[in-house]
Write an enzyme that holds these catalytic residues in place. Structure first.
Site, PDB file in Angstrom:
ATOM      1  N   PHE A 280      -8.246 -64.716  74.428  1.00  7.90           N
ATOM      2  CA  PHE A 280      -8.307 -63.589  75.362  1.00  7.90           C
ATOM      3  C   PHE A 280      -7.646 -64.008  76.658  1.00  7.90           C
ATOM      4  O   PHE A 280      -7.946 -65.069  77.217  1.00  7.90           O
ATOM      5  CB  PHE A 280      -9.762 -63.207  75.632  1.00  7.90           C
ATOM      6  N   ASP A 367     -14.499 -49.931  45.778  1.00 11.84           N
ATOM      7  CA  ASP A 367     -13.124 -50.437  45.716  1.00 11.84           C
ATOM      8  C   ASP A 367     -12.505 -50.225  44.322  1.00 11.84           C
ATOM      9  O   ASP A 367     -13.181 -50.417  43.309  1.00 11.84           O
ATOM     10  CB  ASP A 367     -13.187 -51.943  46.037  1.00 11.84           C
ATOM     11  N   ARG A 443      -8.912 -63.398  51.354  1.00  8.47           N
ATOM     12  CA  ARG A 443      -9.048 -62.509  50.187  1.00  8.47           C
ATOM     13  C   ARG A 443      -7.674 -61.906  49.819  1.00  8.47           C
ATOM     14  O   ARG A 443      -7.578 -60.723  49.517  1.00  8.47           O
ATOM     15  CB  ARG A 443     -10.049 -61.391  50.467  1.00  8.47           C
ATOM     16  N   TRP A 477     -16.901 -48.042  55.097  1.00 11.94           N
ATOM     17  CA  TRP A 477     -15.754 -48.603  55.830  1.00 11.94           C
ATOM     18  C   TRP A 477     -15.877 -50.114  55.805  1.00 11.94           C
ATOM     19  O   TRP A 477     -16.746 -50.683  56.464  1.00 11.94           O
ATOM     20  CB  TRP A 477     -15.748 -48.082  57.261  1.00 11.94           C
ATOM     21  N   ASP A 478     -14.993 -50.755  55.056  1.00 10.00           N
ATOM     22  CA  ASP A 478     -15.110 -52.200  54.855  1.00 10.00           C
ATOM     23  C   ASP A 478     -14.086 -52.971  55.689  1.00 10.00           C
ATOM     24  O   ASP A 478     -13.115 -52.390  56.213  1.00 10.00           O
ATOM     25  CB  ASP A 478     -14.919 -52.504  53.356  1.00 10.00           C
ATOM     26  N   CYS A 524     -19.273 -51.952  56.997  1.00  5.70           N
ATOM     27  CA  CYS A 524     -19.386 -53.068  56.063  1.00  5.70           C
ATOM     28  C   CYS A 524     -18.301 -54.060  56.433  1.00  5.70           C
ATOM     29  O   CYS A 524     -17.224 -53.673  56.893  1.00  5.70           O
ATOM     30  CB  CYS A 524     -19.168 -52.557  54.636  1.00  5.70           C
ATOM     31  N   GLY A 526     -17.464 -57.442  54.281  1.00  3.15           N
ATOM     32  CA  GLY A 526     -17.897 -58.457  53.325  1.00  3.15           C
ATOM     33  C   GLY A 526     -19.415 -58.579  53.397  1.00  3.15           C
ATOM     34  O   GLY A 526     -19.960 -59.659  53.558  1.00  3.15           O
ATOM     35  N   GLY A 527     -20.095 -57.421  53.331  1.00  5.96           N
ATOM     36  CA  GLY A 527     -21.528 -57.370  53.609  1.00  5.96           C
ATOM     37  C   GLY A 527     -21.718 -57.203  55.105  1.00  5.96           C
ATOM     38  O   GLY A 527     -21.166 -56.289  55.706  1.00  5.96           O
ATOM     39  N   ASP A 532     -23.217 -54.835  64.211  1.00 11.82           N
ATOM     40  CA  ASP A 532     -23.435 -54.890  65.650  1.00 11.82           C
ATOM     41  C   ASP A 532     -23.608 -53.484  66.208  1.00 11.82           C
ATOM     42  O   ASP A 532     -23.311 -52.489  65.541  1.00 11.82           O
ATOM     43  CB  ASP A 532     -22.249 -55.606  66.332  1.00 11.82           C
ATOM     44  N   GLU A 612     -37.498 -49.711  32.517  1.00 17.38           N
ATOM     45  CA  GLU A 612     -36.920 -49.872  33.863  1.00 17.38           C
ATOM     46  C   GLU A 612     -36.490 -48.526  34.430  1.00 17.38           C
ATOM     47  O   GLU A 612     -36.678 -48.248  35.620  1.00 17.38           O
ATOM     48  CB  GLU A 612     -35.722 -50.831  33.813  1.00 17.38           C
TER      49      GLU A 612
HETATM   50  C1  GLA Z   1     -16.866 -56.189  50.129  1.00 18.61           C
HETATM   51  C2  GLA Z   1     -18.138 -55.373  50.233  1.00 18.61           C
HETATM   52  C3  GLA Z   1     -18.647 -55.063  48.843  1.00 18.61           C
HETATM   53  C4  GLA Z   1     -17.592 -54.321  48.072  1.00 18.61           C
HETATM   54  C5  GLA Z   1     -16.303 -55.112  48.049  1.00 18.61           C
HETATM   55  C6  GLA Z   1     -15.170 -54.312  47.445  1.00 18.61           C
HETATM   56  O1  GLA Z   1     -17.122 -57.444  49.640  1.00 18.61           O
HETATM   57  O2  GLA Z   1     -19.096 -56.030  50.993  1.00 18.61           O
HETATM   58  O3  GLA Z   1     -19.832 -54.314  48.915  1.00 18.61           O
HETATM   59  O4  GLA Z   1     -17.387 -53.067  48.649  1.00 18.61           O
HETATM   60  O5  GLA Z   1     -15.905 -55.508  49.353  1.00 18.61           O
HETATM   61  O6  GLA Z   1     -13.986 -55.027  47.412  1.00 18.61           O
END
Ligand code: GLA
Length: 733
Positions: A280, A367, A443, A477-478, A524, A526-527, A532, A612
């Site tokens: 920055f 995805d 990735r 939205w990832d 989202c 990657g989880g 935030d 189940e």
């Molecule tokens: C990320 C998300 C997952 C899934 C994948 C798809 O890892 O956290 O829940 O949506 O991407 O590529």
């Protein structure tokens, strides 16, 4: 009155229901911090002490008074250049590299309502719910004018802070560091609680004593990160979950951040939060203004429980927006763990069929539906429906799903591009790569340059076309990699790029929210890599972690709960053995854990047994029954699931009439003793009945002695591990 002005406009007190915050412009026009803590009348000026400190610097206008040193006085917004050698909140330099700044009090303004920030998310409030104090400071050397913004929300005991820096000189100035909040404590001995993690194991609390060093957390990843959350708690050493003083700072920002706490040579503590200084460096032309993102602050004298309650209230009703803010979210079935990218339209319809029969309300196609996207090597950026793969148009698929009475959701990752994509082939310069260097991959993808308006506009248009065609009710939205190569082809100065990138992201999201006011958006990364308060301004829920194992999850959700309400936590039931860590847990425990979030499923129902499926139908009925109290009730942590062999937490409705207790067994032992779980938040003097057994309990005893919980191992299913109970209590009239 939330803002009190005394002593001829030089003593400023911010007053919330249970806290006071005080600062003063002294006779040298230096803005000193006096007090933050439990509500108190009067002036805290007596806390200031003066002594001739060996080797301390003295500002020139102190003359021969060697007892006046900014290296020792508590300051409101310390800068580099005044002899305060502790961590500054602001570093300003000129083009020749000279660093210097000396801020002096110039004036103030009090306004009804809460200020907003241009292009950035911020706490909002009705005019009668908040007041704003603006304090203007000016650099004695004539470089910058700094406006400190304070938003005071009495009811949730919240004080927000932000900073505007304006170049008032005739030359270019460069901001090398701009923090949003600084707190100096001349007294006290504290611990700092931070939230570390990694992909699939986010927000683990860690308590560290603040010694004579600067403890520093942050993210230089371009997003708030899995590794450290932009939230910190400073607590008295004696403070516990239910008692003691503590302060929180939470950043309303989704990019890099830096938070710190340290004790100085005179045992005084400084706590700070703001933008990451690394990567920055922001140039300001004459007249230009820089806006620092907002920090939310709160204080509680009732331990971490009280602190979290304030933050939850603030996020729930002053950060989250839109038509979904106060509504129970639909139970969804996400295709990711069901198919990953290996599906076609018929598979999605079969999933919808199954979902409907189970009582699920929404299908989310994750995805793999666009471009040439059958693995994670290609396709990102090509936001065109793969009609060949789906076997038809998105509009038709969506219509068929809607005709079944289900909602329809879609996954996107707008900020990214694969090298193997038409978008990259057409616009290679739109990806952030450094000329002459090999780009860093994550990735297999690159990050699009969202600091450029034309990039944001094109992706926005592409995604809107899909959303319109698909009549989409929900968007995930990832964001699946960190930003390593910080370079924009069009930037005048590369030190701006990461900040401008986040503005581009917010611009996109704001336009999306305005254009689709009824669409539910889930964040989202990657989880939970961008969990935030900044994102929550646009997306009222965020996928909490890619780890859907119930036991890891309840620990992740425990850590998350310190700063964020359960209604924001994306949580799903998945199959066992769990696909992230192989653990086997009962379906009921997976259900209880996911219920303490938005709730949904991430599995292929075709792989479930009839037993189940029956349990899932009942689970959904139960979840829908408790969804309001989970979304809107007060949340209480009852045990620490990392150190305790039970995980226990509860929700209490705001009127105290209903409570939902959740207990998960984390350890099994032979002939196990009974555990007494001490409840919290019930109405004193009342009695509560356990709806399932009819047993009546006195509330005060439940909160003092506890509820005996004996988790017995049933004959079937034969697993005794990770069993759980969920008890619904109703107040007797
Ligand atoms: C990320 C998300 C997952 C899934 C994948 C798809 O890892 O956290 O829940 O949506 O991407 O590529």
């Amino acid at each position: 009155m939330s803002v009190r002005i005394e002593e001829d406009g030089r003593l400023f007190t911010l007053q919330t229901c249970h806290t006071s915050y005080q600062m003063k412009a002294d006779e040298k026009d230096v803005l000193l911090h006096l007090y933050y803590g439990a509500e108190s009348g009067g002036s805290a000026e007596y806390l200031l002490t003066a002594a001739d400190r060996g080797y301390a610097s003295n500002i020139y206008d102190a003359g021969e008074d060697r007892t006046y040193s900014l290296d020792a006085l508590p300051q409101e917004y310390p800068v580099s250049g005044t002899g305060d050698m502790r961590s500054p909140a602001l570093i300003v330099r000129t083009e020749d590299g000279t660093e210097g700044c000396d801020l002096r009090f110039k004036g103030f303004r009090v306004l009804d309502g809460k200020y907003g920030l241009k292009g950035l998310p911020a706490v909002y409030a009705e005019e009668k719910e908040a007041q704003t104090l603006e304090i203007v400071l000016e650099d004695a050397g004539g470089l910058v004018e700094v406006t400190l913004l304070y938003g005071v929300l009495p009811d949730p005991d919240i004080i927000t802070r932000s900073v505007l820096v304006r170049n008032i000189s005739e030359q270019k100035v460069i901001l090398e560091k701009v923090l949003s909040a600084n707190l100096d404590f001349p007294y006290g001995s504290f611990d700092l609680i931070t939230f570390f993690g990694r992909h699939a194991m986010e927000r683990c609390p860690e308590r560290t004593h603040v010694g004579h060093m600067e403890l520093r957390v942050g993210s230089r990843r371009g997003h708030s990160s899995h590794q450290l959350n932009p939230m910190m708690i400073l607590a008295d050493q004696e403070t516990t979950e239910r008692a003691g003083s503590c302060y929180a700072m939470q950043f309303v920002y989704s990019g890099g951040f830096c938070g710190s706490a340290g004790r100085d040579q005179f045992d005084q503590t400084r706590m700070q939060l703001g933008l990451m200084q690394e990567k920055f460096s922001y140039p300001l032309e004459p007249g230009e203004i820089f806006t620092a993102p907002e920090v939310i602050m709160t204080f509680s004298a009732e331990g971490f429980t009280g602190l979290s309650r304030n933050l939850h209230d603030c996020i729930r009703t002053h950060i989250c927006r839109g038509s979904w803010r106060d509504r129970v979210r639909p139970v969804l079935l996400n295709s990711w763990e069901a198919f990953y990218m290996d599906f076609d339209g018929a598979d999605i319809l079969a999933l919808a069929e199954q979902a409907k029969s189970l009582g699920i309300e929404m299908i989310v196609m994750d995805d793999g539906w666009f471009g040439d996207r059958n693995d994670d090597l290609r396709g990102l950026g090509d936001w065109f429906v793969n009609e060949h793969k789906l076997g038809g148009k998105l509009g038709d698929l969506s219509r068929l799903i809607h005709e079944k009475g289900l909602l329809f959701g879609l996954w996107v990752e707008p900020e990214m591009v694969n090298e193997d994509s038409d978008l990259f082939r057409e616009h290679p310069d739109w990806a952030m790569t450094i000329p002459g260097r090999k780009p860093v991959l994550g990735r297999n993808q690159l990050v699009l340059d969202f600091s450029r308006q034309e990039v944001v506009d094109e992706i926005y248009n592409r995604i809107c076309r899909v959303l319109d065609e698909g009549n989409v009710d929900y968007l995930k939205w990832d964001f699946n990699r960190s930003i390593a190569d910080v370079f924009s082809r069009t930037a005048s100065y590369q030190g701006k790029v990461l900040y401008d990138y986040v503005l581009g992201l917010y611009d996109f999201l704001e336009r999306l929210v305005q254009r689709y006011p009824d669409m539910l958006i889930e964040g989202c990364a990657g989880g939970g890599g961008r969990f935030d308060a900044g994102m929550l301004y646009y997306t009222p829920q965020i996928w909490c972690s890619d780890n859907s194992d119930a036991i890891d999850r309840l620990r992740i959700q425990y850590g998350t709960s310190f700063g964020y309400p359960a209604g924001c936590v994306g949580a799903h039931v998945s199959i066992v053995p769990n696909e992230q860590n192989g653990r086997i847990t009962p379906l009921s425990t997976r259900g209880i854990t996911a219920m303490s979030g938005t709730f949904g499923y991430e599995l292929n129902p075709e792989k479930l047994t009839d037993l189940e499926k029956r349990e899932i139908r009942q689970q959904i009925v139960r979840r829908n029954r408790f969804a309001e109290i989970i979304l809107k009730g007060d949340y209480y942590r009852l045990t620490d699931p990392v150190s305790s062999d039970l995980a226990a937490w509860m929700f209490v409705s705001r009127d105290g009439k209903e409570a939902l207790l959740n207990v998960v067994n984390l350890e099994i032992h032979g002939n196990r003793p009974v555990s007494y779980v001490r409840l919290n938040g019930l109405q004193k003097g009342a009695s509560y009945v356990d709806e399932a057994t009819g047993k009546v309990y006195p509330a005060d005893m439940l909160m003092q002695a506890g509820m005996p919980v004996l988790i017995t191992v049933p004959a079937f299913p034969p697993t005794g591990e990770y069993l759980s109970v969920q008890i619904f209590l109703k107040k007797l009239d």
